[in-house]
Design an enzyme around this catalytic site. Structure first.
Site, mmCIF file in Angstrom:
data_model
loop_
_atom_site.group_PDB
_atom_site.id
_atom_site.type_symbol
_atom_site.label_atom_id
_atom_site.label_comp_id
_atom_site.label_asym_id
_atom_site.label_seq_id
_atom_site.Cartn_x
_atom_site.Cartn_y
_atom_site.Cartn_z
ATOM 1 N N GLU A 89 31.495 35.761 54.709
ATOM 2 C CA GLU A 89 30.992 37.030 54.673
ATOM 3 C C GLU A 89 29.609 36.993 53.686
ATOM 4 O O GLU A 89 29.398 36.268 52.979
ATOM 5 C CB GLU A 89 31.952 37.969 54.378
ATOM 6 N N CYS A 102 23.244 38.884 49.631
ATOM 7 C CA CYS A 102 24.174 38.379 48.967
ATOM 8 C C CYS A 102 24.893 37.391 49.632
ATOM 9 O O CYS A 102 25.407 37.613 50.820
ATOM 10 C CB CYS A 102 25.370 39.427 48.237
ATOM 11 N N CYS A 109 37.419 29.163 48.069
ATOM 12 C CA CYS A 109 36.844 29.050 46.581
ATOM 13 C C CYS A 109 38.074 28.341 46.067
ATOM 14 O O CYS A 109 39.240 28.807 46.210
ATOM 15 C CB CYS A 109 36.489 30.462 45.853
ATOM 16 N N CYS A 113 39.908 32.795 40.494
ATOM 17 C CA CYS A 113 40.156 33.887 39.585
ATOM 18 C C CYS A 113 41.023 35.116 39.714
ATOM 19 O O CYS A 113 41.423 35.291 40.934
ATOM 20 C CB CYS A 113 38.745 34.567 39.403
ATOM 21 N N CYS A 116 39.833 38.116 42.210
ATOM 22 C CA CYS A 116 39.028 37.825 43.635
ATOM 23 C C CYS A 116 39.770 37.435 44.671
ATOM 24 O O CYS A 116 40.733 36.688 44.733
ATOM 25 C CB CYS A 116 37.970 36.788 42.857
ATOM 26 N N CYS A 335 34.453 41.001 47.040
ATOM 27 C CA CYS A 335 34.303 39.622 47.348
ATOM 28 C C CYS A 335 35.340 39.089 47.947
ATOM 29 O O CYS A 335 36.394 39.258 47.690
ATOM 30 C CB CYS A 335 34.107 38.487 46.065
HETATM 31 N N1 SAH Z 1 31.663 32.066 41.821
HETATM 32 C C1 SAH Z 1 30.729 32.979 41.245
HETATM 33 C C2 SAH Z 1 30.244 34.021 42.229
HETATM 34 C C3 SAH Z 1 31.436 35.136 42.226
HETATM 35 S S1 SAH Z 1 31.010 36.390 43.137
HETATM 36 C C4 SAH Z 1 30.904 33.325 39.949
HETATM 37 O O1 SAH Z 1 32.218 33.417 39.349
HETATM 38 O O2 SAH Z 1 30.286 33.910 39.136
HETATM 39 C C5 SAH Z 1 30.180 37.555 42.102
HETATM 40 C C6 SAH Z 1 31.008 38.335 40.824
HETATM 41 O O3 SAH Z 1 31.980 39.165 41.325
HETATM 42 C C7 SAH Z 1 31.788 37.391 39.735
HETATM 43 O O4 SAH Z 1 31.286 37.817 38.552
HETATM 44 C C8 SAH Z 1 33.141 37.631 39.958
HETATM 45 O O5 SAH Z 1 33.858 37.418 38.670
HETATM 46 C C9 SAH Z 1 33.035 39.261 40.498
HETATM 47 N N2 SAH Z 1 34.014 39.760 41.229
HETATM 48 C C10 SAH Z 1 35.001 38.720 42.154
HETATM 49 N N3 SAH Z 1 36.075 39.862 42.776
HETATM 50 C C11 SAH Z 1 35.805 40.923 42.177
HETATM 51 C C12 SAH Z 1 36.701 42.016 42.178
HETATM 52 N N4 SAH Z 1 37.703 42.186 43.132
HETATM 53 N N5 SAH Z 1 35.992 43.011 41.444
HETATM 54 C C13 SAH Z 1 35.038 43.015 40.265
HETATM 55 N N6 SAH Z 1 34.416 42.024 40.171
HETATM 56 C C14 SAH Z 1 34.681 40.735 41.055
#
Ligand code: SAH
Length: 358
Positions: A89, A102, A109, A113, A116, A335
């Site tokens: 996506e 984006c 992944c 986390c 996420c 995400c």
């Molecule tokens: N792997 C990369 C890109 C991730 S997406 C990274 O970790 O930076 C971009 C941002 O969105 C990251 O800071 C991630 O931690 C955050 N993110 C992911 N899921 C989220 C959610 N459900 N709510 C808020 N932020 C989120």
């Protein structure tokens, strides 16, 4: 299948010569595919040659199979299908100064986390450089753009995946994205977000790329950061800050910390004070994100008034910080959320969605 968008212009020239064609064709093909055309649509080369290319290469690196537009702010979420039927996506955000896309860098992944949705199910595979670029050429064309008239002006690597866990392909993608004769998007208009893979951050500093670096911090205390981000077991916050420093010295570009506020986890006064202690005086900005609650996870978002209270603490402590404007909340904005809902078959898309992919 191979992806023609993986090739730089120089590599394409060699390939075309090997295939017995005139090297000047490379420029035509490069411009054509970077404008979002399928190989089968590049009519300035012969049909025979197109067919020869199609024996080896996918007709297009990705295909838009659906989209969802936010009624609140015009943000568009896209679902793309890859040649092997995997689905990723992406999001297009419209700002006054231009359009920011984006992109995803991996299918799934492996960083895991806690908040996420992209990591649920783990890593399926890396995207190639051309599959990352293909998301942009497809959306640029979808908006009526081409290589001369760009509709996508800025790019953030903040979709599914950890960009620095797919290092070589991501660096190659950024080089091809900025190529003359292609979309020519400057790396200065590209932001790469990482969960903090320190060795790769240091390597990136040596690439002479000038891409903007964004680091997902989410907690200033190592032990508590581990609750949200398993990668915190491998690298300490201090090591991340040192790597940011190296990056700044090399590129002179201010870096950004992402900080998604999770109720009771990282939104306390103590966290704010530690952030101030660690970050004060550094050439950085803190981007506070309101947690996008994901149904598979039981973490709760910090209330708006508490997010602004946290912002106030940081600002009074001398940090540059903002609460990120919420976008696309009505369209599975977080995400990996749209992809997950699609895989579970319970999302409605505007465009004709292909049946029977899974
Ligand atoms: N792997 C990369 C890109 C991730 S997406 C990274 O970790 O930076 C971009 C941002 O969105 C990251 O800071 C991630 O931690 C955050 N993110 C992911 N899921 C989220 C959610 N459900 N709510 C808020 N932020 C989120």
């Amino acid at each position: 299948m191979e992806i023609l968008h993986d090739y730089s212009l120089g590599e394409l020239k060699n390939l075309i010569e090997e295939m017995g064609e005139k090297p000047f064709r490379a420029g035509q093909i490069f411009r054509g595919i970077h404008s979002g055309k399928k190989i089968s649509e590049i009519t300035d080369i012969s049909k025979d040659f197109r067919n020869k290319l199609l024996e080896r290469f996918a007709d297009s690196p990705v295909e838009i199979i659906g989209s969802k537009t936010s009624k609140l702010d015009g943000t568009v979420k896209f679902l793309f299908k890859l040649w092997d039927n995997n689905v990723i996506e992406g999001v297009l955000m419209k700002y006054k100064y231009g359009n920011t896309q984006c992109v995803s860098t991996q299918v799934g992944c492996r960083m895991g986390c806690a908040f996420c949705a992209s990591g649920i199910g783990g890593l399926v595979r890396n995207l190639t450089a051309g599959e990352i670029l293909g998301q942009i050429t497809a959306v640029n064309a979808y908006l009526g753009g081409n290589t001369d008239k760009r509709q996508v002006t800025n790019v953030v690597l903040m979709g599914s995946g950890e960009p620095l866990d797919n290092y070589d392909n991501v660096v190659k993608f950024i080089r091809n994205l900025s190529a003359q004769g292609g979309l020519n998007v400057s790396p200065r208009n590209v932001s790469l977000s990482t969960c903090g893979l320190v060795p790769q951050m240091l390597k990136l500093a040596e690439e002479d790329l000038d891409v903007n670096l964004t680091v997902s911090l989410h907690n200033p205390f190592d032990e508590r950061r581990k609750n949200l981000m398993p990668i915190a077991n491998a690298y300490k916050v201090q090591e991340i800050l040192d790597a940011c420093n190296v990056y700044f010295k090399k590129t002179k570009r201010r870096y950004i910390f992402e900080y998604s506020l999770v109720r009771g986890e990282n939104d306390t006064r103590e966290c704010a004070e530690e952030l101030i202690r660690l970050l004060k005086g550094r050439p950085c900005h803190v981007n506070l994100i309101r947690l996008n609650e994901v149904k598979e996870k039981d973490l709760k978002a910090t209330a708006d008034k508490d997010a602004y209270r946290f912002l106030g603490l940081l600002e009074r402590g001398g940090l540059s910080a903002t609460v990120r404007r919420q976008i696309g909340v009505d369209i599975d904005g977080a995400c990996g959320q749209l992809r997950r809902n699609y895989l579970e078959n319970n999302t409605e898309l505007e465009n004709g969605m292909e049946e029977g992919l899974f």
